[in-house]
Write a protein that holds these residues in place. Structure first.
Motif, PDB file in Angstrom:
ATOM      1  N   ALA A  57     -28.506 -95.982  12.213  1.00 52.49           N
ATOM      2  CA  ALA A  57     -27.190 -95.924  12.140  1.00 52.49           C
ATOM      3  C   ALA A  57     -26.423 -95.881  10.641  1.00 52.49           C
ATOM      4  O   ALA A  57     -25.156 -95.097  10.688  1.00 52.49           O
ATOM      5  N   ARG A  58     -26.854 -96.305   9.767  1.00 53.05           N
ATOM      6  CA  ARG A  58     -26.235 -96.289   8.495  1.00 53.05           C
ATOM      7  C   ARG A  58     -26.248 -94.883   7.661  1.00 53.05           C
ATOM      8  O   ARG A  58     -25.284 -94.256   7.391  1.00 53.05           O
ATOM      9  N   PHE A  59     -27.501 -94.181   8.123  1.00 51.02           N
ATOM     10  CA  PHE A  59     -27.667 -92.790   7.881  1.00 51.02           C
ATOM     11  C   PHE A  59     -26.738 -91.942   8.327  1.00 51.02           C
ATOM     12  O   PHE A  59     -25.834 -90.940   7.837  1.00 51.02           O
ATOM     13  N   LEU A  60     -26.221 -92.110   9.840  1.00 51.71           N
ATOM     14  CA  LEU A  60     -25.707 -91.402  10.574  1.00 51.71           C
ATOM     15  C   LEU A  60     -24.174 -91.329  10.029  1.00 51.71           C
ATOM     16  O   LEU A  60     -23.242 -90.411  10.067  1.00 51.71           O
ATOM     17  N   THR A  61     -23.697 -92.659   9.788  1.00 46.19           N
ATOM     18  CA  THR A  61     -22.194 -92.845   9.232  1.00 46.19           C
ATOM     19  C   THR A  61     -21.955 -92.077   7.811  1.00 46.19           C
ATOM     20  O   THR A  61     -21.061 -91.752   7.766  1.00 46.19           O
ATOM     21  N   LEU A  62     -22.835 -92.293   6.937  1.00 44.37           N
ATOM     22  CA  LEU A  62     -22.671 -91.590   5.671  1.00 44.37           C
ATOM     23  C   LEU A  62     -22.934 -90.041   5.792  1.00 44.37           C
ATOM     24  O   LEU A  62     -22.108 -89.455   5.100  1.00 44.37           O
ATOM     25  N   ARG A  63     -23.774 -89.378   6.676  1.00 49.75           N
ATOM     26  CA  ARG A  63     -24.007 -88.276   6.883  1.00 49.75           C
ATOM     27  C   ARG A  63     -22.751 -87.634   7.459  1.00 49.75           C
ATOM     28  O   ARG A  63     -22.018 -86.397   7.251  1.00 49.75           O
ATOM     29  N   ARG A  64     -21.931 -88.263   8.391  1.00 45.26           N
ATOM     30  CA  ARG A  64     -20.698 -87.827   9.222  1.00 45.26           C
ATOM     31  C   ARG A  64     -19.458 -87.852   8.030  1.00 45.26           C
ATOM     32  O   ARG A  64     -18.703 -86.899   8.306  1.00 45.26           O
ATOM     33  N   ARG A  65     -19.659 -88.861   7.419  1.00 46.86           N
ATOM     34  CA  ARG A  65     -18.615 -88.803   6.188  1.00 46.86           C
ATOM     35  C   ARG A  65     -18.676 -87.626   5.354  1.00 46.86           C
ATOM     36  O   ARG A  65     -17.499 -87.268   5.058  1.00 46.86           O
ATOM     37  N   LEU A  66     -19.850 -87.045   5.204  1.00 49.43           N
ATOM     38  CA  LEU A  66     -19.751 -85.916   4.440  1.00 49.43           C
ATOM     39  C   LEU A  66     -19.665 -84.676   5.136  1.00 49.43           C
ATOM     40  O   LEU A  66     -19.978 -83.478   4.554  1.00 49.43           O
ATOM     41  N   LYS A  67     -19.833 -84.816   6.575  1.00 48.10           N
ATOM     42  CA  LYS A  67     -19.767 -83.656   7.390  1.00 48.10           C
ATOM     43  C   LYS A  67     -21.047 -82.653   7.400  1.00 48.10           C
ATOM     44  O   LYS A  67     -20.613 -81.554   7.633  1.00 48.10           O
ATOM     45  N   TYR A  68     -22.154 -83.410   7.103  1.00 46.95           N
ATOM     46  CA  TYR A  68     -23.532 -82.829   7.127  1.00 46.95           C
ATOM     47  C   TYR A  68     -24.078 -82.791   8.177  1.00 46.95           C
ATOM     48  O   TYR A  68     -23.898 -83.644   9.126  1.00 46.95           O
ATOM     49  N   THR A  69     -24.679 -81.790   8.727  1.00 43.91           N
ATOM     50  CA  THR A  69     -25.669 -81.916   9.913  1.00 43.91           C
ATOM     51  C   THR A  69     -26.771 -82.502   9.531  1.00 43.91           C
ATOM     52  O   THR A  69     -27.442 -82.627   8.350  1.00 43.91           O
ATOM     53  N   GLN A  70     -27.675 -83.059  10.544  1.00 46.31           N
ATOM     54  CA  GLN A  70     -29.083 -83.313  10.376  1.00 46.31           C
ATOM     55  C   GLN A  70     -29.594 -82.226   9.575  1.00 46.31           C
ATOM     56  O   GLN A  70     -30.717 -82.780   8.715  1.00 46.31           O
ATOM     57  N   GLU A  71     -29.652 -81.155  10.002  1.00 47.79           N
ATOM     58  CA  GLU A  71     -30.691 -80.223   9.325  1.00 47.79           C
ATOM     59  C   GLU A  71     -30.294 -79.939   7.893  1.00 47.79           C
ATOM     60  O   GLU A  71     -31.354 -79.858   7.051  1.00 47.79           O
TER      61      GLU A  71
ATOM     62  N   LEU B 264     -27.245 -87.837   0.052  1.00 48.55           N
ATOM     63  CA  LEU B 264     -25.855 -88.454   0.425  1.00 48.55           C
ATOM     64  C   LEU B 264     -25.145 -88.816  -0.450  1.00 48.55           C
ATOM     65  O   LEU B 264     -23.997 -89.349  -0.509  1.00 48.55           O
ATOM     66  N   GLY B 265     -25.555 -88.732  -1.771  1.00 50.71           N
ATOM     67  CA  GLY B 265     -24.551 -89.244  -2.952  1.00 50.71           C
ATOM     68  C   GLY B 265     -24.352 -90.568  -3.084  1.00 50.71           C
ATOM     69  O   GLY B 265     -23.395 -91.122  -3.601  1.00 50.71           O
ATOM     70  N   VAL B 266     -25.404 -91.502  -2.755  1.00 49.50           N
ATOM     71  CA  VAL B 266     -25.164 -92.842  -2.780  1.00 49.50           C
ATOM     72  C   VAL B 266     -26.380 -93.651  -3.543  1.00 49.50           C
ATOM     73  O   VAL B 266     -27.437 -92.840  -3.471  1.00 49.50           O
ATOM     74  N   SER B 267     -26.105 -94.791  -3.945  1.00 49.21           N
ATOM     75  CA  SER B 267     -27.274 -95.578  -4.415  1.00 49.21           C
ATOM     76  C   SER B 267     -28.272 -95.979  -3.108  1.00 49.21           C
ATOM     77  O   SER B 267     -27.702 -96.340  -2.017  1.00 49.21           O
ATOM     78  N   LEU B 268     -29.426 -96.531  -3.590  1.00 51.44           N
ATOM     79  CA  LEU B 268     -30.310 -97.031  -2.529  1.00 51.44           C
ATOM     80  C   LEU B 268     -29.534 -98.378  -1.973  1.00 51.44           C
ATOM     81  O   LEU B 268     -29.883 -98.493  -0.640  1.00 51.44           O
ATOM     82  N   SER B 269     -29.035 -99.105  -2.673  1.00 52.43           N
ATOM     83  CA  SER B 269     -28.345-100.223  -2.388  1.00 52.43           C
ATOM     84  C   SER B 269     -27.277-100.083  -1.335  1.00 52.43           C
ATOM     85  O   SER B 269     -27.085-100.538  -0.323  1.00 52.43           O
ATOM     86  N   GLU B 270     -26.715 -99.039  -1.582  1.00 47.53           N
ATOM     87  CA  GLU B 270     -25.513 -98.523  -0.665  1.00 47.53           C
ATOM     88  C   GLU B 270     -25.823 -97.992   0.625  1.00 47.53           C
ATOM     89  O   GLU B 270     -25.498 -98.309   1.646  1.00 47.53           O
ATOM     90  N   LEU B 271     -27.115 -97.243   0.620  1.00 48.31           N
ATOM     91  CA  LEU B 271     -27.766 -96.567   1.730  1.00 48.31           C
ATOM     92  C   LEU B 271     -28.040 -97.611   2.753  1.00 48.31           C
ATOM     93  O   LEU B 271     -28.073 -97.458   3.917  1.00 48.31           O
TER      94      LEU B 271
END
Length: 106
Positions: A10-24, A59-66
């Motif tokens: 769910a955290r991946f999803l949140t960060l990915r959507r923030r960047l407007k990236y697709t899963q691909e 995703l442009g975040v640190s591991l701790s942020e991820l």
């Protein structure tokens, strides 16, 4: 363990959507299969530390942020935390919080 995988996904999803990236896009930039990435994002598959680092970089975040996830809280914990938040507010903030909660719960 599966609960943790779902929260991380769910955290991946949140960060990915923030960047407007697709899963691909995330999968390609991270060097993994897009089907596998989708399973990870849904909490259906475990992920190695190496891939966590790769996805964090993508995703442009640190591991701790991820991995900034909170454990699930039960009703009593949520209520106690909410009361603590309210106790530390000004009168104006308390009135505003009351109106917001009242409007949300109507």
């Amino acid at each position: 363990m599966q609960d943790t995988a779902k929260r991380i996904g769910a955290r991946f999803l949140t960060l990915r959507r923030r960047l407007k990236y697709t899963q691909e896009q995330v999968a390609e930039k991270s060097g993994i299969n897009s089907t596998y990435y989708g399973r990870v994002e849904r909490g259906e598959a475990n992920i190695s530390l190496e891939l966590l680092v790769s996805i964090a970089n993508t995703l442009g975040v640190s591991l701790s942020e991820l991995l900034d996830i909170e454990p699930e809280k039960d009703r009593a914990q949520l209520f106690a935390e909410f009361v603590t938040l309210l106790e530390n507010t000004s009168d104006d903030e308390l009135k505003l919080a009351y109106k917001v909660v009242r409007d949300v719960l109507r």
